[in-house]
Design an enzyme around this catalytic site. Structure first.
Site, short mmCIF file in Angstrom:
data_model
loop_
_atom_site.label_atom_id
_atom_site.label_comp_id
_atom_site.label_asym_id
_atom_site.label_seq_id
_atom_site.Cartn_x
_atom_site.Cartn_y
_atom_site.Cartn_z
N ASP A 24 32.91 36.75 38.24
CA ASP A 24 32.98 37.74 39.18
C ASP A 24 31.52 38.14 39.39
O ASP A 24 30.68 37.95 38.44
CB ASP A 24 33.89 38.80 38.68
CG ASP A 24 33.61 39.97 39.57
OD1 ASP A 24 33.75 39.75 40.78
OD2 ASP A 24 33.59 41.12 38.78
N ASP A 26 30.28 41.62 41.18
CA ASP A 26 29.74 43.16 41.20
C ASP A 26 30.58 43.37 39.81
O ASP A 26 31.79 43.36 39.38
CB ASP A 26 30.81 43.73 42.18
CG ASP A 26 30.02 43.72 43.72
OD1 ASP A 26 30.88 43.71 44.61
OD2 ASP A 26 28.78 43.53 43.61
O1 LIG Z 1 35.52 47.26 46.88
C1 LIG Z 1 35.29 46.05 46.90
O2 LIG Z 1 35.55 45.36 47.89
C2 LIG Z 1 35.20 45.34 45.49
O3 LIG Z 1 34.87 46.52 44.56
C3 LIG Z 1 33.90 44.71 45.23
O4 LIG Z 1 33.41 44.24 46.43
C4 LIG Z 1 34.30 43.70 44.10
O5 LIG Z 1 33.79 42.68 44.03
P1 LIG Z 1 33.74 41.89 42.74
O6 LIG Z 1 33.63 42.60 41.51
O7 LIG Z 1 34.93 41.02 42.87
O8 LIG Z 1 32.32 41.01 42.62
MG LIG Z 2 33.87 42.94 39.73
#
Ligand SMILES: O=C(O)[C@H](O)[C@H](O)COP(=O)(O)O
Ligand SMILES: [Mg+2]
Length: 304
Positions: A24, A26
């Site tokens: 992942d 973020d």
């Molecule tokens: O709000 C959002 O779209 C998500 O919190 C964010 O983009 C999550 O991203 P990830 O942790 O899956 O990389």
């Molecule tokens: Mg994330």
């Protein structure tokens, strides 16, 4: 019960056991544009060990190509075919799963990355970053002429959300539509977004007003839904038994890994806190492994 990783032997065993590492982004690799300390070194280590590295993000603000630009800017090795975002998964879902007819369009609540992926998949769309929709002017329904070709609404993280976009999406989702009901799609439904300096409303908070106004839930395409994994499977050979999903959010990343028959490693550098996994209010979503940060994986080299 999760295995809390701590010793060099623990990390070495994980490095030996898994050939494909899905990360992942973020809250695992970075917060906004700020890399999490040690993340780059671990990704380099995995590549030196000939591991397959994939990036699987629910963040629909960027396309795979623009994520490649972000990785380059941050000095992190990444290739477009290693990057799977919910904008890409949504575009593939619209073109290949619901097979939206070519003469139909999608009304977009979202940003450039989602538009780029729709365009790359040959899906016609309106809204999104169109200046006419990015306005704080009051929305006058009497002045609105819906485009009769719209047969789907897709909603992703949109930092320029406003009443005009919500009103147009609501109209498209409630108008009598020749081809049956207008599809209501969400790229993902994360409640919050771990930005650089803290939490912000996530994509789920952007589609929430429509869910409430309509009394109808969207089909959510990102993690934990299978669509994202199907997009990866279509491009990447991997053995689920020797694949691990590394994430910071229990109800997206860990559920996604579990649904795909993958091992799961939760890190505590993003959304999930210690209190979410221990004590009286612990979640019933239980990852296989837990560690503080992906940087800890470096200990595995010493443990060999
Ligand atoms: O709000 C959002 O779209 C998500 O919190 C964010 O983009 C999550 O991203 P990830 O942790 O899956 O990389
Ligand atoms: Mg994330």
């Amino acid at each position: 019960m999760s295995a809390r990783l701590s010793s060099a032997t623990d990390y070495a065993a994980l490095l030996d056991k898994y050939d494909t590492w899905m990360f992942d982004c973020d809250g695992v690799l970075w917060h906004g544009d700020r890399l999490i300390e040690g993340a780059v070194d671990v990704l380099s280590l995995l590549r030196r060990q000939k591991k397959k590295v994939l990036f699987v993000t629910n963040n629909a603000t960027k396309s795979r190509k623009s994520y490649k630009g972000k990785f380059d800017q941050l000095g992190v090795e990444a290739h477009v075919d290693e990057i799977y975002g919910s904008a890409y998964a949504a575009a593939v879902y619209i073109s290949s799963v619901i097979k939206l007819p070519k003469d139909k369009k999608v009304y977009v609540i979202g940003m450039k990355g989602l538009e780029e992926e729709l365009r790359d998949e040959g899906v016609s769309f309106l809204g999104g970053t169109d200046p006419a929709d990015c306005t704080v002017a009051p929305f006058d329904l009497a002045d609105f002429t819906p485009d009769p070709a719209v047969a789907a609404v897709v909603c992703g993280l949109d930092t320029a959300i406003n009443y005009t976009k919500l009103s147009k999406a609501f109209q498209y989702l409630t108008l009598p539509n020749a081809a049956g009901r207008c599809h209501f799609l969400a790229t993902n439904e994360d409640s919050t977004y771990p930005a650089g300096a803290g939490l912000l409303p996530g994509a789920g908070a952007i589609s929430a007003p429509l869910r409430y106004a309509l009394g109808r839930d969207p089909v959510s395409i990102g993690k934990p839904a299978r669509t994202m994994l199907d997009c990866i499977k279509a491009k990447v050979d991997y053995d689920p038994a020797r694949t691990i999903m590394v994430g910071d959010r229990l109800n997206t990343d860990i559920l996604f890994g579990q649904a795909g028959g993958l091992a799961t490693l939760l890190v505590l550098t993003g959304i999930t806190t210690e209190a979410d996994i221990t004590g009286p209010n612990a979640s019933n979503i239980v990852p296989d492994f837990v560690t503080s940060s992906i940087a800890d994986l470096h200990l595995g080299v010493a443990g060999k």
